[in-house]
Design a protein around this motif. Structure first.
Motif, PDB file in Angstrom:
ATOM      1  N   GLY A  14       1.829 -16.076  12.199  1.00 18.86           N
ATOM      2  CA  GLY A  14       2.516 -15.828  10.937  1.00 18.86           C
ATOM      3  C   GLY A  14       2.039 -16.681   9.780  1.00 18.86           C
ATOM      4  O   GLY A  14       2.770 -16.881   8.806  1.00 18.86           O
ATOM      5  N   THR A  17       1.808 -14.535   6.532  1.00 18.32           N
ATOM      6  CA  THR A  17       3.150 -14.210   6.048  1.00 18.32           C
ATOM      7  C   THR A  17       3.763 -15.411   5.349  1.00 18.32           C
ATOM      8  O   THR A  17       4.390 -15.280   4.283  1.00 18.32           O
ATOM      9  CB  THR A  17       4.040 -13.771   7.226  1.00 18.32           C
ATOM     10  N   LYS A 121       9.442 -17.783  13.098  1.00 16.42           N
ATOM     11  CA  LYS A 121      10.197 -16.707  13.744  1.00 16.42           C
ATOM     12  C   LYS A 121      11.518 -17.199  14.338  1.00 16.42           C
ATOM     13  O   LYS A 121      11.985 -16.694  15.363  1.00 16.42           O
ATOM     14  CB  LYS A 121       9.343 -16.005  14.812  1.00 16.42           C
ATOM     15  N   GLU A 148       9.040 -14.412   7.507  1.00 14.02           N
ATOM     16  CA  GLU A 148       9.299 -13.025   7.126  1.00 14.02           C
ATOM     17  C   GLU A 148      10.572 -12.907   6.307  1.00 14.02           C
ATOM     18  O   GLU A 148      10.642 -12.126   5.352  1.00 14.02           O
ATOM     19  CB  GLU A 148       9.394 -12.152   8.370  1.00 14.02           C
TER      20      GLU A 148
END
Length: 471
Positions: A14, A17, A121, A148
């Protein structure tokens, strides 16, 4: 100079992101598969008044060697680590601590640079408990985030700002040499131009693009004037930059622009202004630098009495966003017109650092307002109460008005042109800001003018000095 923060980690945790989230952009390509990000990607971010450059990197895979794509990506990430002031190590809570995470953490620990572990996450309390195992990496601090959804990114940025080195004091411009960055595409003659200015072969020159790998500082003295010329590596389009050393040298060129007062953008007279020239010029423009467009290799162009005028029009059209830039035609090979560059650099640097006395500035604004009052908008007319210049390099002007929403871009452009005509801000951008001030908080009255009968000119009504609001 802005500090650099590198975002690193193994593939598919990630990083891109998080990069997009922190920079509030969509610069990085995000896909749910490893290896999407291969090049380093740079963008600025601001938090609590500190501006930093974030670097998005591809996934580090230390077990990959040789000439494979994965090995090149890993070397790129290592270069970013070498440049960085602070490192964010991104890990994935859903996969737990992996052997690759341990290897990357060991390597980062040896850099002796501040490393912040971002456990990604983490969307719920269960994941918060699972994140505790990442303390085994032996790095502190550890922040739980969800890139995210934006959860925890504020805490992460707080930790980054706390780890950044102390902000550098601006280098004094008075008394020191004028800092000049020479930038452009490869093989347009940057090093040849520097040598022509010096009058000697100080910098290596070759027809092979990419000969200059690093930013090279050269001090030039002409009488009482001193100039620090920085010859930089040629900046090619990202798709054509395939060597790790070249990517690193391009970053050094960009940092040279940040430190410069004046930028010489060198273009090839045979090619004209290309798309890459526009991109490079945009970087100097966004950083608010004084700029001189140097059209090199002028000796190779077949000329008539309109050639220079046509080329000037083409440059102005292609670089319309920086129409303040000076344009100068030279031949570094024959040294034609090169001797005129240093006086132009001195002029651009002086304009870049020019400060206008407040009283004189307001006289100019009153006259401009009187000659061309702004049109009314639904019965309301823009009123300018007061103007001041809070900063230089580049010059910035703040206008206190009755309603900033009434400022049309065309009137803003008119005021800018009046300032340029009066003070000859050639070669430098100037910034205009408009602030709404309520009448209750401002004792100055709107500008009033009178027409001098029979002379056809407009003069402002002089008022006694009034006490102004300290707000």
């Amino acid at each position: 100079m802005k500090p650099i923060v590198a975002i690193v980690g193994r593939p598919n945790v990630g990083k891109s992101t998080l990069f997009n989230r922190l920079t509030q952009s969509r610069h990085a390509i995000v896909e749910n598969q490893p290896g999407v990000t291969r090049d380093r990607l740079y963008a600025d971010a601001e938090w609590n008044g500190r501006v930093m450059t974030l670097v998005d990197t591809g996934g580090i895979q230390l077990d990959k060697e040789g000439d494979t794509i994965e090995a090149h990506v890993t070397r790129q990430a290592e270069l970013a680590i070498r440049e960085a002031d602070v490192i964010i190590l991104v890990v994935d809570v859903t996969q737990g601590v992996t052997a690759q995470d341990q290897e990357v953490a060991d390597r980062l620990r040896r850099t002796r640079k501040p490393v912040i572990v971002a456990v990604n996450k983490v969307e719920n309390l269960k994941r918060e408990d699972e994140a505790l195992e990442f303390w085994s990496l032996g790095l502190d601090p550890l922040i739980t985030i969800s890139a995210e959804h934006g959860m925890g990114t504020g805490d992460l940025l707080d930790a980054v700002v706390a780890a950044l080195p102390a902000a550098e004091e601006p280098e004094p411009e008075e008394g020191g040499p004028i800092r000049v960055a020479v930038i452009g595409r490869p093989n347009v003659g940057k090093s040849s131009l520097v040598n022509a200015i010096l009058g000697e072969e100080r910098v290596i020159v070759s027809d092979v693009p990419g000969t200059t790998r690093d930013a090279i500082d050269v001090l030039v003295e002409r009488g009482e004037d001193r100039f620090l010329l920085v010859d930089t590596a040629g900046m090619r389009r990202r798709a054509k930059v395939d060597q790790p050393v070249e990517r690193y040298s391009v970053m050094r060129a960009l940092r040279a622009v940040e430190r410069a007062q004046v930028v010489l953008l060198v273009i090839d007279a045979m090619d004209g202004v290309t798309e890459q020239d526009q991109r490079i010029a945009g970087y100097a423009h966004e950083n608010g630098k004084a700029c001189i467009v140097v059209v090199n290799k002028w000796d190779l162009v077949e000329k008539d009495d309109r050639t220079m005028a046509r080329m000037t029009e083409e440059v102005r059209a292609r670089l319309s966003f920086m129409d303040y830039a000076l344009i100068h035609f030279v031949s570094a090979k024959t040294r034609a017109r090169v001797h005129k560059l240093l006086p132009l650099i001195k002029e651009a640097a002086a304009n870049h650092a020019r400060r206008i006395p407040t009283r004189e500035l307001n006289d100019v604004v009153r006259e401009a307002y009187a000659l061309n009052p702004p049109p009314s908008d639904k019965g309301r007319r823009l009123k300018i109460y007061f103007a001041t210049q809070p900063h230089v390099s580049p010059p910035g002007f703040v206008f206190f008005v009755n309603d900033a929403e009434l400022v049309h871009f065309s009137y803003q452009r008119y005021l800018e042109n009046r300032l340029r005509e009066t003070y000859r801000f050639e070669g430098t951008p100037i910034n205009l800001y408009f602030r709404t001030r309520a009448k209750a908080n401002l004792e100055e009255r709107p500008l009033k003018v009178r027409r001098v009968v029979g002379q056809g000119e407009v003069r402002p009504i002089r008022r006694a000095a009034q006490k102004r609001s300290t707000e």
